[in-house]
Design a protein around this motif. Sequence first.
Motif, PDB file in Angstrom:
ATOM      1  N   LYS A 173      -5.479  -0.336   2.581  1.00 35.00           N
ATOM      2  CA  LYS A 173      -5.403   0.429   1.338  1.00 35.00           C
ATOM      3  C   LYS A 173      -5.812  -0.492   0.193  1.00 35.00           C
ATOM      4  CE  LYS A 173      -0.532  -0.400   0.124  1.00 35.00           C
ATOM      5  NZ  LYS A 173       0.745   0.277  -0.212  1.00 35.00           N
ATOM      6  N   PRO A 174      -6.198   0.072  -0.933  1.00 35.61           N
ATOM      7  CA  PRO A 174      -6.643  -0.774  -2.051  1.00 35.61           C
ATOM      8  C   PRO A 174      -5.519  -1.643  -2.575  1.00 35.61           C
ATOM      9  CG  PRO A 174      -6.435   1.521  -2.741  1.00 35.61           C
ATOM     10  CD  PRO A 174      -6.255   1.511  -1.260  1.00 35.61           C
ATOM     11  N   SER A 175      -5.890  -2.761  -3.189  1.00 33.94           N
ATOM     12  CA  SER A 175      -4.920  -3.621  -3.851  1.00 33.94           C
ATOM     13  C   SER A 175      -5.259  -3.674  -5.334  1.00 33.94           C
ATOM     14  CB  SER A 175      -4.945  -5.040  -3.267  1.00 33.94           C
ATOM     15  OG  SER A 175      -5.976  -5.809  -3.836  1.00 33.94           O
ATOM     16  N   SER A 176      -4.248  -3.886  -6.143  1.00 30.33           N
ATOM     17  CA  SER A 176      -4.462  -3.901  -7.590  1.00 30.33           C
ATOM     18  C   SER A 176      -5.394  -5.028  -8.000  1.00 30.33           C
ATOM     19  CB  SER A 176      -3.130  -4.010  -8.330  1.00 30.33           C
ATOM     20  OG  SER A 176      -2.420  -5.162  -7.914  1.00 30.33           O
ATOM     21  N   VAL A 179      -8.957  -4.039  -7.060  1.00 32.76           N
ATOM     22  CA  VAL A 179      -9.427  -2.964  -7.938  1.00 32.76           C
ATOM     23  C   VAL A 179      -9.796  -3.531  -9.310  1.00 32.76           C
ATOM     24  CG1 VAL A 179      -8.699  -0.895  -9.199  1.00 32.76           C
ATOM     25  CG2 VAL A 179      -8.247  -1.080  -6.752  1.00 32.76           C
ATOM     26  N   GLN A 180      -8.989  -4.474  -9.810  1.00 32.75           N
ATOM     27  CA  GLN A 180      -9.330  -5.132 -11.066  1.00 32.75           C
ATOM     28  C   GLN A 180     -10.665  -5.858 -10.946  1.00 32.75           C
ATOM     29  OE1 GLN A 180      -7.359  -5.709 -14.187  1.00 32.75           O
ATOM     30  NE2 GLN A 180      -6.444  -3.811 -13.463  1.00 32.75           N
ATOM     31  N   ASP A 181     -10.876  -6.529  -9.812  1.00 31.49           N
ATOM     32  CA  ASP A 181     -12.152  -7.209  -9.580  1.00 31.49           C
ATOM     33  C   ASP A 181     -13.298  -6.202  -9.574  1.00 31.49           C
ATOM     34  OD1 ASP A 181     -13.706  -9.681  -8.523  1.00 31.49           O
ATOM     35  OD2 ASP A 181     -14.144  -8.129  -7.036  1.00 31.49           O
ATOM     36  N   CYS A 182     -13.066  -5.052  -8.980  1.00 32.91           N
ATOM     37  CA  CYS A 182     -14.091  -4.007  -8.931  1.00 32.91           C
ATOM     38  C   CYS A 182     -14.382  -3.479 -10.333  1.00 32.91           C
ATOM     39  CB  CYS A 182     -13.613  -2.882  -8.017  1.00 32.91           C
ATOM     40  SG  CYS A 182     -14.927  -1.813  -7.403  1.00 32.91           S
ATOM     41  N   LEU A 183     -13.356  -3.299 -11.138  1.00 31.91           N
ATOM     42  CA  LEU A 183     -13.553  -2.844 -12.518  1.00 31.91           C
ATOM     43  C   LEU A 183     -14.315  -3.886 -13.336  1.00 31.91           C
ATOM     44  CD1 LEU A 183     -10.065  -1.211 -13.184  1.00 31.91           C
ATOM     45  CD2 LEU A 183     -12.278  -0.021 -13.191  1.00 31.91           C
ATOM     46  N   TYR A 190     -13.202  -4.658  -1.228  1.00 32.76           N
ATOM     47  CA  TYR A 190     -13.600  -3.932  -0.033  1.00 32.76           C
ATOM     48  C   TYR A 190     -13.963  -2.489  -0.405  1.00 32.76           C
ATOM     49  CZ  TYR A 190     -11.759  -7.830   2.672  1.00 32.76           C
ATOM     50  OH  TYR A 190     -11.542  -9.081   3.197  1.00 32.76           O
ATOM     51  N   PRO A 191     -14.611  -1.751   0.524  1.00 36.08           N
ATOM     52  CA  PRO A 191     -14.971  -0.357   0.215  1.00 36.08           C
ATOM     53  C   PRO A 191     -13.786   0.485  -0.241  1.00 36.08           C
ATOM     54  CG  PRO A 191     -16.111  -1.069   2.191  1.00 36.08           C
ATOM     55  CD  PRO A 191     -15.170  -2.188   1.824  1.00 36.08           C
ATOM     56  N   VAL A 192     -12.611   0.257   0.350  1.00 38.94           N
ATOM     57  CA  VAL A 192     -11.449   1.051  -0.040  1.00 38.94           C
ATOM     58  C   VAL A 192     -11.094   0.826  -1.510  1.00 38.94           C
ATOM     59  CG1 VAL A 192      -9.755  -0.702   0.667  1.00 38.94           C
ATOM     60  CG2 VAL A 192      -9.122   1.716   0.694  1.00 38.94           C
ATOM     61  N   ASP A 193     -11.338  -0.389  -2.015  1.00 38.39           N
ATOM     62  CA  ASP A 193     -11.082  -0.674  -3.432  1.00 38.39           C
ATOM     63  C   ASP A 193     -12.135  -0.018  -4.316  1.00 38.39           C
ATOM     64  OD1 ASP A 193      -8.933  -2.616  -2.777  1.00 38.39           O
ATOM     65  OD2 ASP A 193     -10.610  -3.745  -1.946  1.00 38.39           O
ATOM     66  N   GLY A 194     -13.396   0.001  -3.837  1.00 40.27           N
ATOM     67  CA  GLY A 194     -14.453   0.670  -4.593  1.00 40.27           C
ATOM     68  C   GLY A 194     -14.200   2.158  -4.716  1.00 40.27           C
ATOM     69  N   GLU A 195     -13.706   2.762  -3.630  1.00 33.03           N
ATOM     70  CA  GLU A 195     -13.405   4.199  -3.664  1.00 33.03           C
ATOM     71  C   GLU A 195     -12.287   4.486  -4.658  1.00 33.03           C
ATOM     72  OE1 GLU A 195     -12.500   5.024   0.367  1.00 33.03           O
ATOM     73  OE2 GLU A 195     -14.541   4.633   1.092  1.00 33.03           O
ATOM     74  N   MET A 196     -11.277   3.628  -4.654  1.00 34.10           N
ATOM     75  CA  MET A 196     -10.168   3.788  -5.597  1.00 34.10           C
ATOM     76  C   MET A 196     -10.659   3.642  -7.029  1.00 34.10           C
ATOM     77  SD  MET A 196      -6.930   4.233  -6.193  1.00 34.10           S
ATOM     78  CE  MET A 196      -5.597   3.800  -7.308  1.00 34.10           C
ATOM     79  N   THR A 197     -11.526   2.681  -7.269  1.00 33.83           N
ATOM     80  CA  THR A 197     -12.061   2.458  -8.612  1.00 33.83           C
ATOM     81  C   THR A 197     -12.833   3.667  -9.107  1.00 33.83           C
ATOM     82  OG1 THR A 197     -12.196   0.077  -8.203  1.00 33.83           O
ATOM     83  CG2 THR A 197     -13.525   0.947 -10.010  1.00 33.83           C
ATOM     84  N   GLU A 198     -13.622   4.267  -8.249  1.00 38.61           N
ATOM     85  CA  GLU A 198     -14.366   5.461  -8.634  1.00 38.61           C
ATOM     86  C   GLU A 198     -13.423   6.590  -9.028  1.00 38.61           C
ATOM     87  OE1 GLU A 198     -17.018   6.534  -5.520  1.00 38.61           O
ATOM     88  OE2 GLU A 198     -18.224   4.704  -5.662  1.00 38.61           O
ATOM     89  N   SER A 374      -1.964   5.646  -3.804  1.00 37.64           N
ATOM     90  CA  SER A 374      -2.848   4.763  -3.037  1.00 37.64           C
ATOM     91  C   SER A 374      -2.376   3.323  -2.936  1.00 37.64           C
ATOM     92  CB  SER A 374      -4.253   4.781  -3.656  1.00 37.64           C
ATOM     93  OG  SER A 374      -4.783   6.091  -3.684  1.00 37.64           O
ATOM     94  N   ILE A 375      -1.678   2.808  -3.939  1.00 37.86           N
ATOM     95  CA  ILE A 375      -1.292   1.396  -3.934  1.00 37.86           C
ATOM     96  C   ILE A 375       0.229   1.269  -3.956  1.00 37.86           C
ATOM     97  CG2 ILE A 375      -1.494  -0.812  -5.140  1.00 37.86           C
ATOM     98  CD1 ILE A 375      -4.187   0.062  -6.193  1.00 37.86           C
ATOM     99  N   SER A 376       0.824   1.565  -5.083  1.00 37.18           N
ATOM    100  CA  SER A 376       2.283   1.519  -5.217  1.00 37.18           C
ATOM    101  C   SER A 376       2.640   2.187  -6.530  1.00 37.18           C
ATOM    102  CB  SER A 376       2.791   0.072  -5.212  1.00 37.18           C
ATOM    103  OG  SER A 376       2.302  -0.628  -6.336  1.00 37.18           O
ATOM    104  N   PRO A 377       3.877   2.622  -6.668  1.00 35.95           N
ATOM    105  CA  PRO A 377       4.290   3.225  -7.943  1.00 35.95           C
ATOM    106  C   PRO A 377       4.165   2.225  -9.080  1.00 35.95           C
ATOM    107  CG  PRO A 377       5.886   3.688  -6.205  1.00 35.95           C
ATOM    108  CD  PRO A 377       4.945   2.662  -5.659  1.00 35.95           C
ATOM    109  N   ILE A 378       3.758   2.705 -10.243  1.00 37.93           N
ATOM    110  CA  ILE A 378       3.679   1.821 -11.403  1.00 37.93           C
ATOM    111  C   ILE A 378       4.463   2.425 -12.557  1.00 37.93           C
ATOM    112  CG2 ILE A 378       1.441   0.878 -10.744  1.00 37.93           C
ATOM    113  CD1 ILE A 378       0.144   2.632 -12.866  1.00 37.93           C
ATOM    114  N   ALA A 379       4.871   1.567 -13.474  1.00 36.99           N
ATOM    115  CA  ALA A 379       5.638   1.979 -14.642  1.00 36.99           C
ATOM    116  C   ALA A 379       4.779   1.805 -15.889  1.00 36.99           C
ATOM    117  CB  ALA A 379       6.911   1.149 -14.766  1.00 36.99           C
ATOM    118  N   LEU A 380       4.369   2.904 -16.497  1.00 33.35           N
ATOM    119  CA  LEU A 380       3.584   2.860 -17.735  1.00 33.35           C
ATOM    120  C   LEU A 380       4.562   2.907 -18.904  1.00 33.35           C
ATOM    121  CD1 LEU A 380       0.785   5.364 -16.645  1.00 33.35           C
ATOM    122  CD2 LEU A 380       0.629   2.865 -16.762  1.00 33.35           C
TER     123      LEU A 380
END
Length: 429
Positions: A173-176, A179-183, A190-198, A374-380
Motif C-alpha cells: 500500500k502507499p506510504s506517506s 507519496v510526498q516524493d511523488c508529489l 512505487y506504482p501504488v504511490d503514483g496511483e494514490m498521488t493521482e 489507503s495509508i492510515s487515519p490522519i488528523a487535520l
Amino acid sequence: MTSTTPAASTKGTDVPTLLTNARRELDAIAFRVPNAPMAVAAALTSLGALALRLVTAAEPLAGSIGGEKQAELRALIGRVKDRASSKPRPDLAYEHLLVLLRQTQELLRRLEQAHGIEPRRIQAASASRRHAAHHAVQPVGESRIAPALQAVGPPAPLPSLGSAVTLRQLTAKPSSARVQDCLRRGKDHYPVDGEMTEQLLTVAPFLRDAVAINDTFAIQAVALLVGQLGITQFIDLGCGLPTSPTLYETAAAVLPSGSEIAVAYVDHDPIVMAHAATLLTAPRPHRTAHVHADLAQPDSILTDPDLRGALDLSRPVAVLAHAVLHEVPDHHAYPAISALTGRLAPGSALSITHPTAALHPGSMNRVGGLYTESISPIALRSPHELGRFFDGWRLLAPGLVETAHWHGVTGTAYPPGSSAAFAAIAVKP
C-alpha cells in the motif's frame, strides 16, 4: 532516455557485452533472495561490485549527452556510486541492499536503452521467472527490469524491524513518505504511490504547490533557527525521503566555515531510514544520527545511543515536526511532543507544519478520507488544536499562521490559495 551514439568503450571494454553480462548477473542477484544477515552481506558485496562497474561504463555516456538528460544521469550515477561505496549500519543492511538493487536496475536500464539493447532478449525465459516478474513489486518506470529482490521466493524478512515484515508488505500500500516524493516529482516511489498521488490531485489539485510551500518553509525555518537563535542541533521527526538542500546543508550555509552541526534524522519507515543512512550523512565536522523509531514512543528517540552520541541535550536543540504530526492520533501526538520537548534545554525550539481542513474544507476532508482508506487515519487539526503543541513556549512572530505567510515564504511565486497547512516556531523559556 533518448537514444544517442554509444559512448566509447571504457579502457577497451566492450560495453554491449558488459551490459549483457551485467543483466545476467543482476538477474542472478535479484533472484537470490537473502533470508539471513550473512546472505545479505554476500549479496551486497556482489551487487556493489557490479554497480561500480556500471558506474564506470555510464560516466562516459553522461559526457556525450546534454541538457536535462545529462543532469538526471549524473545524479543517478552519483547515488549509485555513493550507496555502492558506503558501508550500511548492520540493522539497515537489507534495506540498503534493496535500494541499491533498484538504483542499479535503473542505471542498467538507461545504459541498455542508450546502446539499443533489449533487456527481455537477455533475461532467462523460464516460466517461473516470467511468473515472478509479473507479480513483482517494482518502482515507477522499471516495468522492464528484473523482478525486485523481495518479489521472488520465500518472503525475505527485514531484520531491523524486529518482526517478519517483508518489503512486499511495506510496498503493498502507499506510504506517506513515498507519496510526498511523488508529489515532488521524485523517483523514490512505487506504482501504488503514483496511483494514490493521482487520486489526491484529483480532489486537491493544489497539493503539489502545498508540498513545495512546506519545503520552502522548512528551509527558511532552519536558516532562522541557526542564524537568529544560534541553534546548531536538530531532531528531524519524520524526516521522510531526502530532499535538496539537506538540513545540514541549509544550516551550514548560514554558519561560518568550520562550524559543527548535529542532526538526528528520525523515522519509523525502514525504507526511509535506508535512504537517510546513505544520503543524509553529514561530512565532518558535522555529526549525524539515524534513529529508526516511532514518534508514539518518544523515550526510544531520546535514549537512542546514535542520537545521544551526536547531540548534546544539555544545549539547545531544535525539534522539527514538519508535515508529520497529522499522522499521529491525539492520544500519542500531544504526550509525545511534550515528552520530547520537556527534556530539552532552555533556548531549544519547536518548529511545526501541519495540514488542516480549515483552509480548503471540502478538498482536504476528501484528502483525509483517501489517506484513511489507503495509508492510515490522519488528523487535520484546527489552528486551536495546533496551538496546544506550543503550550508554555514563546511563539516567534508571526505566530501560528498559514504556512505560505511565514517569513521567507510569502514572497515565493506560489498561486494564491495553494497552502494547505499552518506553521509556527516557538522557543522554550
